[in-house]
Scaffold this motif. Structure first.
Motif, short mmCIF file in Angstrom:
data_model
loop_
_atom_site.label_atom_id
_atom_site.label_comp_id
_atom_site.label_asym_id
_atom_site.label_seq_id
_atom_site.Cartn_x
_atom_site.Cartn_y
_atom_site.Cartn_z
N GLN A 193 0.86 -1.19 0.00
CA GLN A 193 0.00 0.00 0.00
C GLN A 193 0.90 1.24 0.00
N LYS A 194 0.86 1.98 -1.09
CA LYS A 194 1.71 3.16 -1.23
C LYS A 194 1.24 4.28 -0.30
N SER A 195 2.19 4.98 0.30
CA SER A 195 1.85 6.09 1.19
C SER A 195 1.57 7.35 0.37
N ASN A 196 0.92 8.33 1.03
CA ASN A 196 0.76 9.66 0.44
C ASN A 196 0.88 10.70 1.55
N LEU A 197 0.68 11.94 1.24
CA LEU A 197 0.86 13.01 2.23
C LEU A 197 -0.10 12.88 3.40
N LEU A 198 -1.26 12.25 3.16
CA LEU A 198 -2.29 12.17 4.19
C LEU A 198 -2.27 10.87 4.98
N SER A 199 -1.76 9.80 4.40
CA SER A 199 -1.82 8.51 5.09
C SER A 199 -0.55 7.70 4.88
N PRO A 200 -0.13 6.93 5.90
CA PRO A 200 1.06 6.08 5.78
C PRO A 200 0.81 4.92 4.83
N GLY A 201 1.88 4.28 4.43
CA GLY A 201 1.79 3.07 3.62
C GLY A 201 2.24 1.86 4.42
N TYR A 202 2.16 0.69 3.81
CA TYR A 202 2.64 -0.51 4.49
C TYR A 202 2.94 -1.60 3.47
N ILE A 203 3.77 -2.55 3.89
CA ILE A 203 4.05 -3.73 3.08
C ILE A 203 3.82 -4.94 3.97
N TYR A 204 3.09 -5.92 3.45
CA TYR A 204 2.68 -7.10 4.22
C TYR A 204 3.07 -8.35 3.44
N LEU A 205 3.69 -9.30 4.11
CA LEU A 205 4.17 -10.52 3.49
C LEU A 205 3.23 -11.66 3.86
N GLN A 206 2.58 -12.24 2.86
CA GLN A 206 1.63 -13.32 3.13
C GLN A 206 2.34 -14.65 3.18
N LEU A 207 2.22 -15.33 4.32
CA LEU A 207 2.78 -16.67 4.51
C LEU A 207 1.64 -17.68 4.62
N SER A 208 1.99 -18.95 4.60
CA SER A 208 0.98 -20.00 4.73
C SER A 208 0.23 -19.86 6.05
N GLY A 209 -1.10 -19.88 5.98
CA GLY A 209 -1.91 -19.77 7.18
C GLY A 209 -2.31 -18.36 7.55
N PHE A 210 -1.81 -17.36 6.79
CA PHE A 210 -2.14 -15.96 7.05
C PHE A 210 -3.09 -15.43 5.97
N ALA A 211 -3.79 -14.33 6.29
CA ALA A 211 -4.73 -13.72 5.35
C ALA A 211 -3.99 -13.20 4.12
N LYS A 212 -4.71 -13.17 2.98
CA LYS A 212 -4.09 -12.70 1.74
C LYS A 212 -3.89 -11.19 1.76
N GLU A 213 -4.86 -10.45 2.32
CA GLU A 213 -4.77 -9.00 2.40
C GLU A 213 -5.21 -8.53 3.78
N ILE A 214 -4.65 -7.42 4.25
CA ILE A 214 -5.00 -6.86 5.54
C ILE A 214 -5.14 -5.34 5.43
N THR A 215 -5.74 -4.73 6.46
CA THR A 215 -5.88 -3.28 6.49
C THR A 215 -4.64 -2.65 7.12
N PHE A 216 -4.57 -1.31 7.08
CA PHE A 216 -3.43 -0.62 7.69
C PHE A 216 -3.36 -0.90 9.18
N PHE A 217 -4.50 -0.91 9.85
CA PHE A 217 -4.50 -1.12 11.30
C PHE A 217 -4.04 -2.54 11.64
N GLU A 218 -4.42 -3.50 10.80
CA GLU A 218 -3.94 -4.87 10.99
C GLU A 218 -2.44 -4.95 10.70
N ALA A 219 -1.99 -4.21 9.69
CA ALA A 219 -0.57 -4.20 9.34
C ALA A 219 0.28 -3.63 10.47
N ASN A 220 -0.27 -2.65 11.18
CA ASN A 220 0.47 -2.02 12.26
C ASN A 220 0.77 -2.98 13.39
#
Length: 542
Positions: free
Chosen positions: A332-359
């Motif tokens: 998720q690319k950051s911008n001036l208003l909101s941070p970004g994040y990078i999430y690595l999906q492993l076996s047994g984990f969700a495919k996508e997550i929100t920023f709050f979950e990423a934190n």
């Protein structure tokens, strides 16, 4: 040298009120009960609150047992209160005196026998039906005592390991797992003895700074391996923190000899050579400083480094993730208003997550906009290492993401773009055959957009202002994105043409089938020549 942070149990034993409160709340959370704790002089006061008045008989005793087990020197008295949420006055209170507990040695009954164990207690009366004489009973008692002493000598103590959820005691003949009970542990207070002869195998997971370890004993009827979460609840396992790893490493070596001496046999020279090859090949490619951690990319893996303190919800430590274990990643690319994040999906984990979950995720790192350049480079490296085709047909715009498939397009709205775009998080699938027109505007002073007119729909003519809120439109900014979306437009138009050609062929095939059926009806005399010719002209549009 960095020192490890004390865990809540250690802090609670020192009289730390916050740690005591944390342990109680952790234990009672599932019951819907919360605790507030205050320490006045040598009196610990605990208020329990719930929607229904907490049960005094059960909970007062439970809290007393747990606090007593902590052996806090500074606390002499305990006051436990219970009340309903919203009430000012407690419904009940109970007071306890905290006495120092003394634990006797396991062998005290053998080393210091009392008069009852040393003297044969025999009840002989006229009504007794026992046929044994006094000398026989004395002899039997003495024989049993000698056997017990011999067992105790053979089963000598070897090692004791203090774990996170129990104590592991190794003797010559068996393993004993001791549980403390109370809110310090999810287990009831007690002991379980497992003899080495009954252990089929064992599983040992070494702890790291970032994650606890565990040791699990497989006996008949139980599975061979378990996860950490299963180990935390298993009666045949003990978990431990990294500061306890040395004693558990010693325990593992002893158990290997007792249970399976060949378990860890391996060529030492081969192992050393393999480690040296990995070190030489695993050169650092990039390091990115994020908001809640540091990402280090090498040739073979990613390392997530955490710092402790208030900035991050994570414990200090490192986690290594090899590229071969990464199923996919979310960026998720950051911008001036909101941070970004990078999430690595492993076996047994969700495919996508929100920023709050990423934190809070152990497999993700968040970052601010000033760090965007380095994280963009990191994303490009990850694409090559994990999924080289990830972004071939994915075009990320300002109001959403445009994904091209073989049969149609997907417009995916961003979770973070609600206020800017007027869209909610969603996905819309549109087949190529349903698209009748594609409008395209290059980005300039205003944003650019790609807009799709669908069969039965009305072509939008409101320009940029209407495009921003239109559900069939994706907006984008700057010249670089204009080139990307122009490429998408060309691909879409080619696929629309191919889809319409396929539909035309399909229609022609249907016309031929109808003509064949009509000819068959004419030959059978069911319809006349005039009727056949009229229907033929209708089908062919003549």
């Amino acid at each position: 040298m960095a020192t490890s942070q004390p865990n809540p149990i250690e802090l609670a034993k020192q009289g730390n009120v916050q740690a005591i409160t944390f342990l109680i709340n952790r234990s009672l959370q599932s019951k819907g009960i919360t605790a507030q704790t205050v320490l006045k002089d040598d009196c610990l006061q605990i208020m329990l609150e719930a929607v229904q008045i907490p049960d005094q008989k059960t909970l007062a005793s439970f809290i007393n047992t747990g606090v007593t087990a902590l052996k806090i020197v500074s606390i002499k008295k305990l006051m436990v209160y219970g009340r309903q949420v919203g009430e000012e006055i407690p419904a009940w209170k109970q007071e306890f005196e905290i006495y120092e507990q003394t634990v006797s040695s396991p062998n005290s009954a053998i080393n210091k026998p009392n008069s009852q164990s040393n003297t044969a207690q025999i009840n002989i009366s006229e009504n007794s039906k026992s046929q044994a004489t006094l000398p026989e009973q004395l002899s039997s008692n003495l024989k049993n005592e000698v056997q017990q002493r011999n067992v105790a000598v053979k089963d000598a103590f070897i090692l004791e390991c203090q774990g996170e959820n129990g104590i592991l005691v190794l003797t010559e003949m068996k393993i004993t797992i001791k549980r403390l009970g109370g809110f310090l542990s999810p287990y009831k207070k007690g002991e379980k003895h497992i003899y080495y002869k009954d252990i089929l195998d064992f599983q040992y997971k070494k702890s790291k700074t970032f994650s606890p370890g565990y040791i699990y004993f497989q006996v008949s009827g139980l599975k061979k391996e378990i996860t950490f979460f299963e180990a935390n609840a298993s009666e045949n396992a003990v978990t431990f923190l990294n500061e306890q790893v040395k004693t558990f490493e010693n325990a593992k070596d002893i158990i290997v000899q007792k249970v399976n001496p060949h378990k860890y046999e391996e060529s030492i020279s081969e192992n050393k050579n393999r480690q040296m090859d990995i070190v030489v090949d695993d050169q650092v490619l990039l390091e990115c400083q994020g908001e809640n951690g540091i990402l280090v990319l090498t040739e073979t893996k990613i390392t997530i480094k955490r710092t402790d303190g208030f900035i991050s919800p994570h414990k200090k430590g490192e986690k290594h993730i090899y590229y071969k274990d990464i199923l996919d990643f979310q960026y998720q690319k950051s911008n001036l208003l909101s941070p970004g994040y990078i999430y690595l999906q492993l076996s047994g984990f969700a495919k996508e997550i929100t920023f709050f979950e990423a934190n809070a995720s152990e497999n993700a790192v968040t970052f601010q906009n000033e760090k965007l350049t380095s994280f963009e480079k990191l994303k490009d490296i990850l694409v090559q290492k994990v999924n080289p085709h990830k972004y071939e047909n994915i075009f990320e715009g300002r109001s959403g993401i445009l994904i091209l498939t073989q049969t149609g397009i997907i417009i995916k709205r961003k979770r973070s773009g609600v206020l800017l775009s007027g869209h909610t998080a969603s996905e819309k699938n549109i087949p190529y055959k349903s698209i009748t027109a594609v409008q395209f505007k290059r980005a300039g002073i205003t944003v650019g957009f790609i807009q799709f007119t669908l069969t039965g729909g009305v072509e939008a003519k409101g320009g940029v202002f209407e495009a921003v809120t239109d559900e069939n439109t994706v907006t984008f900014a700057d010249e670089e994105k204009t080139k990307e979306f122009e490429k998408a437009k060309n691909i879409i138009e080619e696929r629309i043409l191919a889809a319409s050609g396929a539909a035309s062929v399909s229609n022609n095939m249907n016309d031929l089938e109808q003509l064949e059926k009509l000819a068959s009806l004419k030959n059978k005399g069911i319809i006349s020549e005039e009727e056949f010719q009229a229907k033929k002209k209708q089908i062919l549009g003549l």
